[in-house]
Structures are given as structure tokens and as C-alpha cells.
Design an enzyme around this catalytic site. Structure first.
Site, short mmCIF file in Angstrom:
data_model
loop_
_atom_site.label_atom_id
_atom_site.label_comp_id
_atom_site.label_asym_id
_atom_site.label_seq_id
_atom_site.Cartn_x
_atom_site.Cartn_y
_atom_site.Cartn_z
N GLY A 17 -5.89 19.88 -7.21
CA GLY A 17 -6.28 18.48 -6.79
C GLY A 17 -5.55 18.15 -5.37
N ASP A 18 -6.00 16.85 -4.93
CA ASP A 18 -5.46 16.35 -3.56
C ASP A 18 -3.93 16.15 -3.63
OD1 ASP A 18 -6.60 15.26 -1.21
OD2 ASP A 18 -5.42 13.33 -1.85
N ARG A 48 -9.39 22.07 -14.60
CA ARG A 48 -10.92 22.54 -15.52
C ARG A 48 -11.36 23.95 -14.88
NH1 ARG A 48 -12.75 16.65 -16.99
NH2 ARG A 48 -12.34 16.49 -14.66
N HIS A 172 7.07 7.48 -5.43
CA HIS A 172 7.69 8.10 -4.47
C HIS A 172 8.49 7.30 -3.29
CE1 HIS A 172 3.97 6.91 -1.83
NE2 HIS A 172 4.88 6.98 -0.91
N LYS A 176 12.32 8.34 -0.87
CA LYS A 176 12.46 8.10 0.55
C LYS A 176 14.07 8.11 0.78
CE LYS A 176 8.13 6.06 1.47
NZ LYS A 176 7.01 7.05 2.08
N ASP A 229 -1.62 -1.37 -6.46
CA ASP A 229 -1.36 0.11 -5.70
C ASP A 229 0.27 -0.26 -4.99
OD1 ASP A 229 -2.07 2.26 -4.44
OD2 ASP A 229 -2.63 1.42 -2.46
N HIS A 234 5.80 0.20 -5.48
CA HIS A 234 6.88 0.49 -4.47
C HIS A 234 7.63 -0.74 -3.99
CE1 HIS A 234 4.38 3.97 -4.44
NE2 HIS A 234 3.51 3.55 -3.70
C1 BG6 Z 1 0.48 5.19 -2.38
C2 BG6 Z 1 -0.70 4.33 -2.40
O1 BG6 Z 1 1.01 4.99 -3.67
O2 BG6 Z 1 1.27 4.89 -1.46
C3 BG6 Z 1 -1.39 4.36 -1.07
O3 BG6 Z 1 -1.54 4.67 -3.50
C4 BG6 Z 1 -0.62 4.12 0.02
O4 BG6 Z 1 -2.59 3.41 -0.95
C5 BG6 Z 1 0.86 4.86 0.08
O5 BG6 Z 1 -1.32 4.49 1.24
C6 BG6 Z 1 1.64 4.56 1.08
O6 BG6 Z 1 2.76 5.65 1.00
P1 BG6 Z 1 3.76 5.78 2.28
O7 BG6 Z 1 4.73 6.81 1.73
O8 BG6 Z 1 2.78 6.32 3.15
O9 BG6 Z 1 4.17 4.61 2.75
#
Ligand code: BG6
Length: 470
Positions: A17-18, A48, A172, A176, A229, A234
Site C-alpha cells: 500500500g501507499d 491480498r 505520527h 515529530k 483527520d 494530531h
Molecule cells: C494525516 C492526514 O494524518 O496528516 C493528512 O490524514 C494530512 O490529511 C497529514 O495531510 C499531515 O501530516 P504532516 O506530517 O504532513 O503535517
């Protein structure tokens, strides 16, 4: 020097996947290059597609083209779930471990669409893959649920098979460097802690803005929107680290418990304290861009928000009465994540009789990305003038001192492999955050339009956000 992970099998569900291609394999490659994966490990892509080990290695080589990968591609293997489902996967893992003499340490990384998390956890559990001869850890990507009931249900499924100590919910942003530095900034420098409260701070404003639109992810974004999102995860994690009390130690339990307390102390958001928006056609970096409703795959009747701003408040001794302004959106003027802390103005204007006065309070801006660093705006006297003041920044930039920062996924994958949960989200944090945002999602008003390249609907500026600092 990082602790070295034990010998292990790292299973990536969604191996082709991506996320695997763009983030996980490059992060693993950098860890391998630095020697941080140890010598004996296997990365097993699962999916798959019916792909041979050699074909998966070619996929890995293409994903890592031009990247120094420390021989990572030699450690790649692939298993198709068409080969006997989860039972077949268990046998495959046992065969790999027997042949390579590995002791049975296993990580399952769910780089999958959110709808597949629950069934995959069940599949692993029913095949007995929730425990093994060594450690077994499961990494779950965001979004963790799409509202409170679904998050509770997913946590229940996870806990049916795995203990909380085995579960690594990824956000994620927590990987950072600059987000982690927030803790060092606050708790490694004694000068800030005494100022970090309602007596000294007027407001806190957190921005996570992006200049990109939804790109080719309309199907995902239509189910998601800006609250799910970015804001619910985040942004709220950044807020929790900004507002939390001093943890008793820098370890998973102490840090996560303090974050949970912040999330539980957030008051329900009043309808007047939130603004939703979606972008219309406009300009970014001098180039015309289309509006959200014109993006491929977005229905013309869509009411999905691509922007949200809210005024949050915390019920606590430290923060009572201090607004926390938060905002996030797509197609805003720039990519920027920052925390702006406005200090209170002096109680008396000493310089007024001399024709000058401090109109602004001191402002501390912590830049999480890009051009990571911080700046503290202070007033100084302009030399030679009778008494004129000028605001100047005392600033620090990461790249001036340290050069390039590692990618968040590298940090987080290494933490999974050495068993450190400090930078991962606890089940109670997820639920507390959904509890706050669920009412907004159900009673959501239609988004207001804003032209791409502006800071959201005009209603979202002014009392909803103190301004743009950068
Ligand atoms: C992702 C979102 O979790 O975080 C995206 O699904 C968003 O829509 C991205 O673009 C932003 O992450 P970063 O690390 O580029 O700020």
C-alpha cells in the site's frame, strides 16, 4: 545511542500500500542504514495480492530508489492472505522464524484502511497470533474509530485479544522531533514552568494548516473531514502536551496519564465557539486552484468540512479562563504547525507619558513545522529615539544547529521495536478525545465557504482566533 531492537519479524499488513511505500519502507531503510534494526530481522509484507518474495523485493527497491537502505531489501518477504488466511500467515511466520533462527518476536503493523482494523485484530487473535514465543506488538494507524461508539467498540475488540501494553496506536505527530521537544522545552528549562499558567498567559493558539487540498483522497476525506483527520488526533495531542502538568518521569505511564487528565478537563464545546468551512476556488502560491466541491470524487452536495476552528477551555487550576484557540484546514495560505502562547500585557503602561507604550504582550511561538524552532517576541528601545519601542524576536532554528530532522515514522517504529509506548496514544486518550468532538460531529452545521489561499471563513478570524503570527 538508541537501544537495539531484539531479533524480530516485522509484519506490514497493507505491505504494497501507499503508506508502506511512502513512509514505512523508507523509515525502516533509514533505521537499517543506521544499524538500528540489528542484523537479524525479516520484514514481511502481507496483502491480498499474490506476489512472490522476489517481486516484493523489487517493489521495495523501487520504493527506495536512490535511498541508502543498509541492505533492507534483502530482508523483505511477502505473504498473500489468499494462502490459507490467518492460519496460513501463522505458519508462514513460524517457518520464517525456524529457517532464520529467530526467537519469535513479532510486530504487526496495520497499514490498512480504518474499516479493516477490527477484522484484522480478530483474525490475528483467532489464529493465536496475539501471543508468541517472544514479544507480540500491534501497531494501529489512525483514525482510531470514526466517533465515540466505534472507538469504544474497536478498543473492546483490541482488548479481547491484546493487552494495552501490546498496543501501539500511532499518531505520527507525536514522532515529530519538535513535538517531543515541547516536553524538553517546558520541563528541561525551569524559566518557563513558573510562567505557564493563567496568571501569566492570556491565550494559546494552535494552528495546523496545509496549503494542499484533498489531492486524490476524496473518497477518504469525504468520510473524514478536518475534525476527524487532524483536530481529534494530531492537534489535540499537541494541545495535551502544551497544557499538561509536569509528569513524574519521562515514561509512557506518567506522560500518558497527564495527557489523559488534560483531555478529560476540556469543557464541552459551545456551538458558538466553533466554525466549519470548506474551500472554494482561489489561489495558492500564485496558482489558481479549484474548490473542494469541484475536486474529483467529491459530490456537489458534500457538507464535509475542510476547515475547523474552535475555542476550547480547560477546567483546571492552571488554565481556568485561558482560551485555547485551535484551527486546522486544507488550502490555507501555507503549511504550518505552530503553537502561539500570548503572555499578559504589563499591568501598568510605564512609558505612556513619554509617548510610547507596550501595546502587545510578549508572544512565544513554537514552530513544529516547517522551519522548526521557536521565537520569543520582546520589546526593546530603538536606539537614538527619545523613547520608541520595537518588537524583536529572540529565536532559535533547528536546522541552523542540527541540520535535517529524522522522519516521525523512524522514531515511532524504533520505539515500537524497543517497546517504548511513551509516544503512542492510550485507549483512554482516544475515548476522551472522541467524547469531546462527538457532539460537534452530530450537530454539525453546513460549512461556510472560504477562498483557497485564505485563513478560513472570515467568521473564523477575530474572536475565534487571535491572528496569524508567521
Ligand atoms: C494525516 C492526514 O494524518 O496528516 C493528512 O490524514 C494530512 O490529511 C497529514 O495531510 C499531515 O501530516 P504532516 O506530517 O504532513 O503535517
Amino acid at each position: 545511542m538508541s537501544p537495539t531492537p531484539a531479533e524480530h519479524v516485522f509484519v506490514i499488513f497493507g505491505g504494497k500500500g501507499d503508506l508502506a511505500e511512502r513512509k514505512l519502507l523508507p523509515a525502516l531503510a533509514d533505521l537499517a542504514r543506521r544499524g538500528d534494526l540489528g542484523d537479524r530481522y525479516v520484514i514481511l509484507g502481507v496483502g491480498r495480492s499474490e506476489v512472490s518474495d522476489e517481486e516484493y523485493r523489487s517493489f521495495g527497491r523501487a520504493a527506495l530508489e536512490g535511498v541508502e537502505h543498509g541492505g533492507l531489501t534483502e530482508h523483505l518477504a511477502y505473504h498473500s492472505t489468499k494462502q490459507g488466511g490467518y492460519e496460513g500467515l501463522r505458519q508462514r511466520i513460524e517457518t520464517i522464524e525456524a529457517e532464520a533462527g529467530l526467537p519469535g518476536n513479532r510486530t504487526f503493523y496495520l497499514a490498512l484502511p480504518a474499516g479493516a482494523f477490527g477484522p484484522t485484530i480478530e483474525g490475528l487473535g483467532n489464529a493465536g497470533l496475539n501471543e508468541g514465543p517472544g514479544f507480540t506488538r500491534v501497531v494501529i494507524e489512525k483514525p482510531f474509530g470514526h466517533d465515540l461508539p466505534s472507538a469504544i467498540a474497536l478498543n473492546a475488540t483490541v482488548h479481547r485479544y491484546f493487552t494495552e501494553e501490546q498496543v501501539y496506536r500511532i499518531d505520527h505527530y507525536l514522532g515529530k522531533e519538535t513535538v517531543q521537544n515541547l516536553l524538553v522545552f517546558r520541563f528541561g528549562n525551569t524559566i518557563f514552568e513558573d510562567l505557564w499558567n493563567r496568571d501569566r498567559i492570556e491565550s494559546v493558539a494552535i494552528t495546523v494548516s496545509e496549503s494542499l487540498g484533498v489531492e486524490d483522497r476524496a473518497a477518504f476525506y469525504e468520510q473524514t473531514g478536518a475534525i476527524r483527520d487532524i483536530l481529534q488526533n494530531h492537534l489535540i495531542q499537541v494541545l495535551a502536551l502544551t497544557a499538561m502538568e509536569v509528569p513524574s518521569a519521562f515514561n509512557a505511564e506518567a506522560v500518558r496519564q497527564e495527557k489523559i487528565k488534560v483531555l478529560r478537563s476540556l469543557r464541552p464545546i459551545a456551538p458558538d465557539d466553533v466554525v466549519f468551512g470548506h474551500y472554494t476556488a482561489g489561489e495558492i502560491d500564485g496558482k489558481p486552484v479549484r474548490g473542494y466541491l469541484e475536486e474529483a470524487g467529491v459530490p456537489a452536495s458534500s457538507t464535509t468540512e475542510t476547515f475547523v476552528a474552535a475555542k476550547l477551555s480547560l477546567e483546571s487550576w492552571r488554565w481556568q479562563g485561558v482560551p485555547f484557540y485551535v484551527r486546522t484546514g486544507k488550502r490555507l495560505p501555507q503549511k504550518l504547525t505552530e503553537i502561539a502562547v500570548s503572555f499578559r500585557s504589563p499591568p501598568v503602561c510605564m512609558f505612556e507619558s513619554m509617548g510610547s507604550c507596550l501595546l502587545n504582550s510578549n508572544l512565544l511561538t513554537i514552530r513544529l513545522q516547517p522551519r522548526e524552532g521557536f521565537s520569543l517576541l520582546i520589546d526593546v528601545k530603538v536606539p537614538g529615539e527619545p523613547l520608541a519601542l520595537k518588537r524583536i524576536p529572540l529565536s532559535f532554528r533547528y536546522d541552523d544547529t542540527f541540520g535535517k530532522l529524522p522522519d516521525a515514522y523512524e522514531t515511532l517504529i524504533l520505539d515500537v521495536l524497543v517497546g517504548d509506548q511513551t509516544l503512542f496514544v492510550h485507549s483512554e486518550e482516544v475515548e476522551a478525545s472522541w467524547r469531546l468532538f462527538d457532539p460537534l460531529l452530530s450537530g454539525q452545521e453546513a460549512p461556510l465557504p472560504y477562498a483557497a489561499g485564505t485563513w478560513g471563513p472570515p467568521k473564523a478570524n477575530g474572536h475565534m482566533h487571535p491572528g496569524n503570527y508567521s
